[in-house]
Write a protein that holds these residues in place. Structure first.
Motif, PDB file in Angstrom:
ATOM      1  N   VAL A 134       0.862  -1.185   0.000  1.00  0.00           N
ATOM      2  CA  VAL A 134       0.000   0.000   0.000  1.00  0.00           C
ATOM      3  C   VAL A 134       0.899   1.236   0.000  1.00  0.00           C
ATOM      4  O   VAL A 134       1.166   1.818   1.054  1.00  0.00           O
ATOM      5  CB  VAL A 134      -0.951   0.015   1.216  1.00  0.00           C
ATOM      6  N   GLY A 136       2.381   5.030  -0.307  1.00  0.00           N
ATOM      7  CA  GLY A 136       1.829   6.315   0.059  1.00  0.00           C
ATOM      8  C   GLY A 136       2.330   7.447  -0.806  1.00  0.00           C
ATOM      9  O   GLY A 136       2.022   8.619  -0.546  1.00  0.00           O
ATOM     10  N   GLY A 190       0.346   3.514   4.318  1.00  0.00           N
ATOM     11  CA  GLY A 190       0.322   4.175   3.022  1.00  0.00           C
ATOM     12  C   GLY A 190      -0.059   5.639   3.090  1.00  0.00           C
ATOM     13  O   GLY A 190       0.554   6.432   3.818  1.00  0.00           O
ATOM     14  N   THR A 211       4.031   0.290   4.378  1.00  0.00           N
ATOM     15  CA  THR A 211       3.640   0.235   2.968  1.00  0.00           C
ATOM     16  C   THR A 211       3.506  -1.209   2.496  1.00  0.00           C
ATOM     17  O   THR A 211       2.974  -1.446   1.416  1.00  0.00           O
ATOM     18  CB  THR A 211       4.660   0.966   2.075  1.00  0.00           C
TER      19      THR A 211
END
Length: 298
Positions: A134, A136, A190, A211
């Motif tokens: 995920v 960011g 994220g 992440t």
């Protein structure tokens, strides 16, 4: 700054040039952006049309031949609609592939609930052997996509139009410690990082940046939560609230602890509004997060 989706297009186009094993399967979404790549690699860029089940099936078939397929569309059409194919064509057959989504939880409010997928990570949690990234920031998206394509396993890369102000070094493994404190642990996933940093400014807490959320970094959480009496942990995720609460509880099973899971609520918001309004309505803006975090840690 480009968006994560734009970086996905440029990075995937380069990967197709660099690695003859890489293939891209589309279901109309983002198809126009890959016309150049399709012209250069017509045998490895396939648009199946609005047929999301076929998107996964075709990608799995490519994986069976030794290729490394990237399958892409909106999250609701990539994970939810063809879930049976994700479960069987990839998982049951034991082949790998890279799912790359766009249109995260409420990225396109005007699209309505058909184009929202706050439950995508929780749904993949019902399956074995998935890595979930995920990012960011677009730079992190590129790094994690390249990391995913280099392997042979099953990977989900969840892109969003929401992004943090700056990128952080990510490796595709574990959490990054951004602040250290003694009054609790806050895990920002994220694109939630900027709001979490703003919300915890001046608070005596450790902030971990995640992440890669699957596998869940149990060692990092245990290190950060090593308090003499109890561990207080707040999870801030850009998808369904409590998606990772069980993973955090498992990591701290032998320690006295409390976990608060913050994220997108289950109640459907039926007015279009904007991204910031949806974030505020779910309590994920900095002001709401500070209140919820301090109330829990007090």
């Amino acid at each position: 700054m480009d968006t994560m989706r734009e970086r996905f297009v440029s990075t995937t186009s380069r990967l197709l040039d660099e690695d003859p094993r890489v293939a891209l399967v589309l279901a109309e979404i983002t198809g126009d952006a890959f016309l150049g790549a399709a012209g250069k690699h017509p045998d490895r860029v396939v648009n199946v049309g609005i047929r999301e089940q076929l998107l996964i099936g075709a990608g799995a078939g490519m994986a069976l031949t030794g290729m490394r397929p990237i399958m892409h569309t909106f999250a609701s059409f990539l994970v939810e609609r063809p879930f049976e194919q994700v479960k069987l064509d990839l998982g049951h057959q034991g082949v790998g592939g890279v799912l790359v989504s766009a249109g995260a939880s409420y990225d396109w409010p005007a699209g309505g609930f058909t184009h929202m997928s706050p439950g995508d990570v929780a749904l993949l949690d019902t399956l074995d052997g998935w890595t979930v990234h995920v990012p960011g920031h677009p730079d992190e998206a590129e790094t994690l996509l390249r990391h995913a394509v280099a392997g042979d396993d099953r990977v989900y890369v969840r892109l969003s139009v929401q992004a943090n102000r700056r990128s952080h070094p990510v490796t595709g493994d574990g959490f990054v410690t951004l602040r250290e404190g003694h009054g609790g642990v806050v895990i920002a996933v994220g694109p939630m990082l900027d709001a979490v940093l703003d919300a915890t400014e001046g608070l005596d807490v450790t902030v971990l940046y995640a992440t890669t959320v699957r596998p869940f970094d149990r060692a990092a959480l245990r290190w950060a939560a090593a308090a003499p009496d109890r561990a207080d942990v707040v999870l801030v995720e850009p998808y369904l609230a409590d998606t990772s609460t069980a993973a955090a509880n498992d990591a701290l099973a032998d320690l006295p602890h409390r976990v608060l899971g913050l994220g997108v609520g289950r109640r459907e918001l039926r007015r279009y509004g904007g991204i910031d309004e949806h974030a505020a309505a779910h309590g994920l803006d900095a002001e709401s997060l500070r209140r919820r975090i301090t109330d829990f840690l007090r």
